[in-house]
Design a protein around this motif. Structure first.
Motif, PDB file in Angstrom:
ATOM      1  N   LEU A 142      56.137  19.332  67.021  1.00  0.00           N
ATOM      2  CA  LEU A 142      56.686  18.608  68.157  1.00  0.00           C
ATOM      3  C   LEU A 142      56.703  17.132  67.769  1.00  0.00           C
ATOM      4  O   LEU A 142      55.700  16.606  67.324  1.00  0.00           O
ATOM      5  N   ILE A 143      57.876  16.514  67.901  1.00  0.00           N
ATOM      6  CA  ILE A 143      57.982  15.118  67.479  1.00  0.00           C
ATOM      7  C   ILE A 143      58.438  14.258  68.651  1.00  0.00           C
ATOM      8  O   ILE A 143      59.417  14.594  69.323  1.00  0.00           O
ATOM      9  N   PHE A 144      57.704  13.177  68.866  1.00  0.00           N
ATOM     10  CA  PHE A 144      58.117  12.197  69.877  1.00  0.00           C
ATOM     11  C   PHE A 144      58.646  10.955  69.183  1.00  0.00           C
ATOM     12  O   PHE A 144      58.046  10.492  68.217  1.00  0.00           O
ATOM     13  N   ILE A 145      59.749  10.464  69.702  1.00  0.00           N
ATOM     14  CA  ILE A 145      60.265   9.198  69.169  1.00  0.00           C
ATOM     15  C   ILE A 145      60.548   8.268  70.331  1.00  0.00           C
ATOM     16  O   ILE A 145      61.172   8.655  71.320  1.00  0.00           O
ATOM     17  N   ASN A 146      60.039   7.036  70.233  1.00  0.00           N
ATOM     18  CA  ASN A 146      60.432   6.012  71.185  1.00  0.00           C
ATOM     19  C   ASN A 146      61.679   5.340  70.644  1.00  0.00           C
ATOM     20  O   ASN A 146      61.686   4.865  69.520  1.00  0.00           O
ATOM     21  N   MET A 147      62.700   5.319  71.491  1.00  0.00           N
ATOM     22  CA  MET A 147      63.971   4.754  71.068  1.00  0.00           C
ATOM     23  C   MET A 147      64.188   3.462  71.842  1.00  0.00           C
ATOM     24  O   MET A 147      63.989   3.420  73.051  1.00  0.00           O
ATOM     25  N   ARG A 148      64.564   2.388  71.121  1.00  0.00           N
ATOM     26  CA  ARG A 148      64.592   1.069  71.741  1.00  0.00           C
ATOM     27  C   ARG A 148      65.962   0.414  71.614  1.00  0.00           C
ATOM     28  O   ARG A 148      66.630   0.523  70.589  1.00  0.00           O
ATOM     29  N   ASP A 149      66.388  -0.237  72.692  1.00  0.00           N
ATOM     30  CA  ASP A 149      67.447  -1.238  72.602  1.00  0.00           C
ATOM     31  C   ASP A 149      67.002  -2.419  73.459  1.00  0.00           C
ATOM     32  O   ASP A 149      65.872  -2.432  73.945  1.00  0.00           O
TER      33      ASP A 149
ATOM     34  N   TYR B  22      67.577  -3.169  76.313  1.00  0.00           N
ATOM     35  CA  TYR B  22      67.356  -2.871  77.723  1.00  0.00           C
ATOM     36  C   TYR B  22      66.047  -2.131  77.987  1.00  0.00           C
ATOM     37  O   TYR B  22      65.606  -2.064  79.120  1.00  0.00           O
ATOM     38  N   GLY B  23      65.473  -1.552  76.954  1.00  0.00           N
ATOM     39  CA  GLY B  23      64.217  -0.852  77.175  1.00  0.00           C
ATOM     40  C   GLY B  23      63.921   0.204  76.128  1.00  0.00           C
ATOM     41  O   GLY B  23      64.514   0.216  75.044  1.00  0.00           O
ATOM     42  N   ILE B  24      62.986   1.082  76.488  1.00  0.00           N
ATOM     43  CA  ILE B  24      62.516   2.119  75.564  1.00  0.00           C
ATOM     44  C   ILE B  24      62.535   3.463  76.279  1.00  0.00           C
ATOM     45  O   ILE B  24      62.123   3.565  77.440  1.00  0.00           O
ATOM     46  N   THR B  25      63.032   4.476  75.592  1.00  0.00           N
ATOM     47  CA  THR B  25      63.053   5.824  76.154  1.00  0.00           C
ATOM     48  C   THR B  25      62.432   6.793  75.154  1.00  0.00           C
ATOM     49  O   THR B  25      62.684   6.696  73.952  1.00  0.00           O
ATOM     50  N   GLN B  26      61.607   7.704  75.669  1.00  0.00           N
ATOM     51  CA  GLN B  26      60.992   8.700  74.789  1.00  0.00           C
ATOM     52  C   GLN B  26      61.934   9.878  74.563  1.00  0.00           C
ATOM     53  O   GLN B  26      62.453  10.473  75.504  1.00  0.00           O
ATOM     54  N   ILE B  27      62.116  10.179  73.266  1.00  0.00           N
ATOM     55  CA  ILE B  27      62.921  11.339  72.886  1.00  0.00           C
ATOM     56  C   ILE B  27      61.968  12.413  72.363  1.00  0.00           C
ATOM     57  O   ILE B  27      61.037  12.108  71.625  1.00  0.00           O
ATOM     58  N   VAL B  28      62.191  13.654  72.742  1.00  0.00           N
ATOM     59  CA  VAL B  28      61.361  14.747  72.240  1.00  0.00           C
ATOM     60  C   VAL B  28      62.213  15.653  71.354  1.00  0.00           C
ATOM     61  O   VAL B  28      63.321  16.045  71.729  1.00  0.00           O
ATOM     62  N   PHE B  29      61.670  15.962  70.184  1.00  0.00           N
ATOM     63  CA  PHE B  29      62.305  16.946  69.309  1.00  0.00           C
ATOM     64  C   PHE B  29      61.429  18.192  69.324  1.00  0.00           C
ATOM     65  O   PHE B  29      60.272  18.149  68.919  1.00  0.00           O
ATOM     66  N   ASP B  30      62.012  19.280  69.828  1.00  0.00           N
ATOM     67  CA  ASP B  30      61.240  20.510  70.031  1.00  0.00           C
ATOM     68  C   ASP B  30      62.006  21.671  69.399  1.00  0.00           C
ATOM     69  O   ASP B  30      63.185  21.856  69.704  1.00  0.00           O
ATOM     70  N   PRO B  31      61.340  22.442  68.510  1.00  0.00           N
ATOM     71  CA  PRO B  31      62.048  23.564  67.885  1.00  0.00           C
ATOM     72  C   PRO B  31      62.576  24.552  68.915  1.00  0.00           C
ATOM     73  O   PRO B  31      63.577  25.241  68.672  1.00  0.00           O
ATOM     74  N   ALA B  32      61.933  24.625  70.073  1.00  0.00           N
ATOM     75  CA  ALA B  32      62.383  25.554  71.114  1.00  0.00           C
ATOM     76  C   ALA B  32      63.752  25.156  71.654  1.00  0.00           C
ATOM     77  O   ALA B  32      64.509  25.982  72.156  1.00  0.00           O
ATOM     78  N   GLU B  33      64.075  23.869  71.557  1.00  0.00           N
ATOM     79  CA  GLU B  33      65.360  23.381  72.051  1.00  0.00           C
ATOM     80  C   GLU B  33      66.440  23.550  70.979  1.00  0.00           C
ATOM     81  O   GLU B  33      67.511  24.081  71.246  1.00  0.00           O
ATOM     82  N   ASN B  34      66.161  23.032  69.787  1.00  0.00           N
ATOM     83  CA  ASN B  34      67.106  23.151  68.682  1.00  0.00           C
ATOM     84  C   ASN B  34      66.331  23.095  67.368  1.00  0.00           C
ATOM     85  O   ASN B  34      65.895  22.025  66.932  1.00  0.00           O
ATOM     86  N   GLU B  35      66.166  24.253  66.760  1.00  0.00           N
ATOM     87  CA  GLU B  35      65.347  24.394  65.553  1.00  0.00           C
ATOM     88  C   GLU B  35      65.799  23.455  64.436  1.00  0.00           C
ATOM     89  O   GLU B  35      65.012  22.767  63.805  1.00  0.00           O
TER      90      GLU B  35
ATOM     91  N   GLU C 104      61.928  11.936  79.982  1.00  0.00           N
ATOM     92  CA  GLU C 104      62.105  11.925  78.538  1.00  0.00           C
ATOM     93  C   GLU C 104      63.418  12.621  78.260  1.00  0.00           C
ATOM     94  O   GLU C 104      63.976  13.305  79.127  1.00  0.00           O
ATOM     95  N   VAL C 105      63.940  12.408  77.054  1.00  0.00           N
ATOM     96  CA  VAL C 105      65.191  13.066  76.696  1.00  0.00           C
ATOM     97  C   VAL C 105      64.883  14.102  75.626  1.00  0.00           C
ATOM     98  O   VAL C 105      64.303  13.773  74.583  1.00  0.00           O
ATOM     99  N   ILE C 106      65.214  15.345  75.921  1.00  0.00           N
ATOM    100  CA  ILE C 106      64.999  16.403  74.935  1.00  0.00           C
ATOM    101  C   ILE C 106      66.244  16.451  74.043  1.00  0.00           C
ATOM    102  O   ILE C 106      67.361  16.599  74.517  1.00  0.00           O
ATOM    103  N   ALA C 107      66.016  16.219  72.738  1.00  0.00           N
ATOM    104  CA  ALA C 107      67.143  16.025  71.820  1.00  0.00           C
ATOM    105  C   ALA C 107      67.793  17.346  71.445  1.00  0.00           C
ATOM    106  O   ALA C 107      67.113  18.308  71.088  1.00  0.00           O
ATOM    107  N   GLN C 108      69.126  17.372  71.570  1.00  0.00           N
ATOM    108  CA  GLN C 108      69.880  18.531  71.093  1.00  0.00           C
ATOM    109  C   GLN C 108      70.418  18.260  69.696  1.00  0.00           C
ATOM    110  O   GLN C 108      70.357  19.089  68.812  1.00  0.00           O
ATOM    111  N   GLU C 109      70.949  17.056  69.520  1.00  0.00           N
ATOM    112  CA  GLU C 109      71.329  16.638  68.170  1.00  0.00           C
ATOM    113  C   GLU C 109      71.263  15.129  68.064  1.00  0.00           C
ATOM    114  O   GLU C 109      71.174  14.424  69.065  1.00  0.00           O
ATOM    115  N   TYR C 110      71.263  14.670  66.832  1.00  0.00           N
ATOM    116  CA  TYR C 110      71.231  13.220  66.628  1.00  0.00           C
ATOM    117  C   TYR C 110      72.003  12.896  65.373  1.00  0.00           C
ATOM    118  O   TYR C 110      72.265  13.772  64.535  1.00  0.00           O
ATOM    119  N   SER C 111      72.402  11.637  65.238  1.00  0.00           N
ATOM    120  CA  SER C 111      72.955  11.198  63.959  1.00  0.00           C
ATOM    121  C   SER C 111      72.359   9.849  63.600  1.00  0.00           C
ATOM    122  O   SER C 111      72.011   9.055  64.475  1.00  0.00           O
TER     123      SER C 111
END
Length: 602
Positions: free
Chosen positions: A35-42, A44-57, A96-103
């Motif tokens: 399980l990976i947590f990432i704080n993403m910043r711009d 305007y602020g910071i949002t926690q992103i969660v990377f979970d194999p249950a969502e997208n391996e 938090e935002v559960i990540a489906q994909e990222y680039s």
RNA sequence: GGGGUCGUGGUGCAGCUUGGUUAGCACAUCGGCCUGUCAAGCCGAAGGUCGCGGGUUCGAGUCCCGUCGGCCCCGCCA
């Protein structure tokens, strides 16, 4: 490319289940293996992103490559955090935002310092990598405060019928005042423009031209040594008004300050601001920019000790000097070391020394006790409002110097002893400055404010008898010990202006040569006028709660006027110099300096 | 122009007073483990022209001289 739908600062539980796309920088990563947590910043602020194999391996598996300061775009779904996992410290902490994909939009090398507030990096390093420094939320907040301030200024002054008019940056060098930055002229070889120390003459010309109310947020340049609150190029809110007296200028300046503090800090500044004369400020606070956030006023005890057996006291009074002091409440327990520290502080400022008295229930504990009568000590206790447990600090000497030393000591103690309340703002006006001050070096009077300042009405007889006693129609706006604005009512009358030049030992010919355009203007129907200029950087510094203006200027210079990011100033091509008709004596060899090359190698 | 202070892995600091094996610590980095962290944790590894130049010495991060740079202050900043 799929468009960004939200910033990193705006998602709340209302957006629950929304499909979102966020763009920003990787702020931090907490990798729990599965399980990976990432704080993403711009900005305007910071949002926690969660990377979970249950969502997208697949997305989860590759997310381990994400490192601080990578620029990424994340697509995912907003969800409320599980029970007990809400972070009240974060604006976006309930979701938090559960990540489906990222680039990955761009990768980043490991930065020389972390992009966090309260960063533990030297200013040198921060300046060299200013783009990283400016990415820190702390500085981004300061730039936002700065922007908002300028918007309020424009809105407020526009509402008061002021016109924003630009004045030249390339102007003629004028004598008096600070050292000019010079710009060589290619078309007129051997001649130079100067960058403005302030648009003073231009704004007066605009008044003569009938513009009535002018303002400008404008860069000014002074080639003098730097301080925490001084940069070679800085910004002023420059204001000039026709048909006004001091009170009209005060009203505008107070209204502006009121508006800024209300809009930006939600604070009500009480108006009118208190007014102190220059003499009162000096004699009470030992400074022409007194910090009114705490008391500890200076008390003059000269009269009490004039006849004492202590030679230092009696001769000082005989030579029309003073003995004055401060009462540091409740600090009679100061150690020898602390007392020596205060003494050294004064010695460094050119003082001759400090005398101390610890007030006890059974009288003074002091090296000068034996020279003073019981009555003298009682009277001093009375005037200094001292009680057992207090530490009295006395200095003897020339009036102005002594007051200034005590003033410096007072502000140092105010900071060191935490006598200053948080979030307190105590503005005041300082008025009745002397028009002139004597310059020993040049053996002549020079203008204390500037040579266009009007002398007080009713001071005309002093022009002959005692020029040093002439008061000026000048005023400073002081806030928490900083001079945040200064101005004056100007000479709109040709004869008066020439009289002032006369006092400054600027003869008619020289005046005509250097300021002819303004002097001529005064002859063609110049209205009475006056104005004020705010030190914009200092004001923003105070509003942002910073203690150096370098933190509210995007690209500041170091204390030796260097820009460490782009290495300016720098040498230029021989061809450029040739076009300007300039040759350089080889100062680098003469001074044994080669620093430019060394620094370029880094 | 003057005074003070600092400069040691990417970063922040210790070591310098009293010169002497292999320059120490924390954070960051890299690798491994780990499903609820938010300063994540645990295990391991790599990483150093001690700002630069000169001198003293058998030997210098350490002592001396010079110099460059950061910060603070005095002068200066109408």
């Amino acid at each position: 490319m799929e468009n960004r739908t939200h910033t990193c600062g705006e998602l709340r539980s209302q957006q629950k289940d929304n499909q979102v796309v966020l763009c920003g920088w990787v702020d931090s990563r907490r990798d729990h293996g599965s399980l990976i947590f990432i704080n993403m910043r711009d900005i305007y602020g910071i949002t926690q992103i969660v990377f979970d194999p249950a969502e997208n391996e697949k997305t989860y598996a590759s997310a381990r490559e994400l490192k601080p300061e990578y620029v990424i775009k994340v697509t995912g779904k907003v969800r409320h955090r599980p029970d007990g996992m809400v972070n009240p410290e974060m604006a976006t902490g309930e979701i938090e935002v559960i990540a489906q994909e990222y680039s990955i939009l761009n990768r980043a090398e490991t930065t020389p310092f972390p992009i966090i507030d309260n960063v533990d990096a030297s200013e040198e390093l921060r300046f060299r990598y200013r783009y990283l420094d400016l990415r820190r939320p702390e500085l981004q907040k300061n730039m936002i405060v700065r922007h908002k301030t300028s918007q309020i200024v424009r809105q407020y002054l526009t509402g008061q019928d002021f016109l924003e008019i630009e004045t030249p940056y390339l102007m003629r060098s004028t004598p008096e005042g600070a050292r000019d930055y010079l710009v060589p002229s290619r078309m007129q070889k051997g001649k130079f423009y100067a960058l403005p120390q302030s648009p003073q003459t231009y704004k007066q010309i605009l008044m003569i031209a009938g513009y009535d109310r002018y303002f400008q947020i404008v860069k000014c340049f002074r080639d003098e040594d730097l301080r925490a609150e001084r940069q070679p190029e800085f910004t002023q809110i420059d204001i000039e008004m026709s048909f006004v007296s001091e009170q009209d200028v005060f009203n505008i300046a107070e209204g502006l300050m009121k508006q800024i503090f209300k809009d930006l800090l939600d604070l009500e500044l009480k108006t009118p601001f208190p007014v102190l004369s220059y003499d009162d400020a000096l004699n009470t606070y030992g400074s022409d920019k007194p910090d009114l956030r705490f008391g500890m006023k200076i008390k003059d005890v000269s009269k009490i000790v004039a006849e004492s057996e202590f030679k230092v006291f009696s001769t000082t009074v005989k030579n029309s000097g003073i003995i004055a002091g401060l009462n540091l409440k409740g600090k009679a327990d100061y150690s020898r070391k602390q007392i020596d520290g205060l003494n050294n502080f004064v010695l460094q400022l050119g003082g001759k020394g400090v005398l101390f008295a610890k007030v006890r229930t059974d009288g003074w504990d002091s090296s000068i006790k034996k020279f003073l009568t019981e009555k003298m000590m009682n009277e001093i206790n009375h005037i200094m409002e001292s009680e057992p447990g207090d530490l009295l600090i006395l200095i003897a000497g020339d009036r102005k110097k002594t007051m200034e030393l005590l003033g410096s000591l007072r502000s140092k103690l105010g900071k060191d002893e935490n006598l200053i309340g948080e979030n307190e703002f105590r503005p005041c006006w300082v008025t009745e400055f002397p028009l002139l001050e004597y310059d020993e070096e040049q053996d002549r009077y020079i203008a204390m404010h500037h040579p266009f300042t009007s002398p007080n009405e009713g001071n005309t007889e002093l022009f002959e008898s005692d020029p040093g006693a002439i008061k000026a129609r000048a005023y400073d706006l002081v806030l928490n010990g900083y001079e945040v604005a200064g101005g004056s009512i100007r000479n709109h009358n040709y004869e008066t202006q020439m009289k002032v030049f006369d006092l400054l030992k600027i003869n008619a010919e020289e005046a005509k040569e250097k300021f002819g355009f303004l002097l001529d203007g005064l002859k063609y129907g110049a209205p009475p006028h006056g104005g004020i200029a705010f030190g914009y950087d200092r004001l923003v510094m105070i509003l942002a709660g910073e203690n150096s203006i370098r933190n509210v200027i995007a690209f500041p210079k170091t204390t030796s006027a260097l820009s460490l990011m782009d290495n300016s100033p720098a040498e230029v091509d021989a061809k450029q110099l040739e076009e300007l008709g300039i040759s350089i004596s080889d100062f680098r060899i003469r001074n044994g300096r080669n620093n430019t090359f060394l620094r370029n190698e880094r």
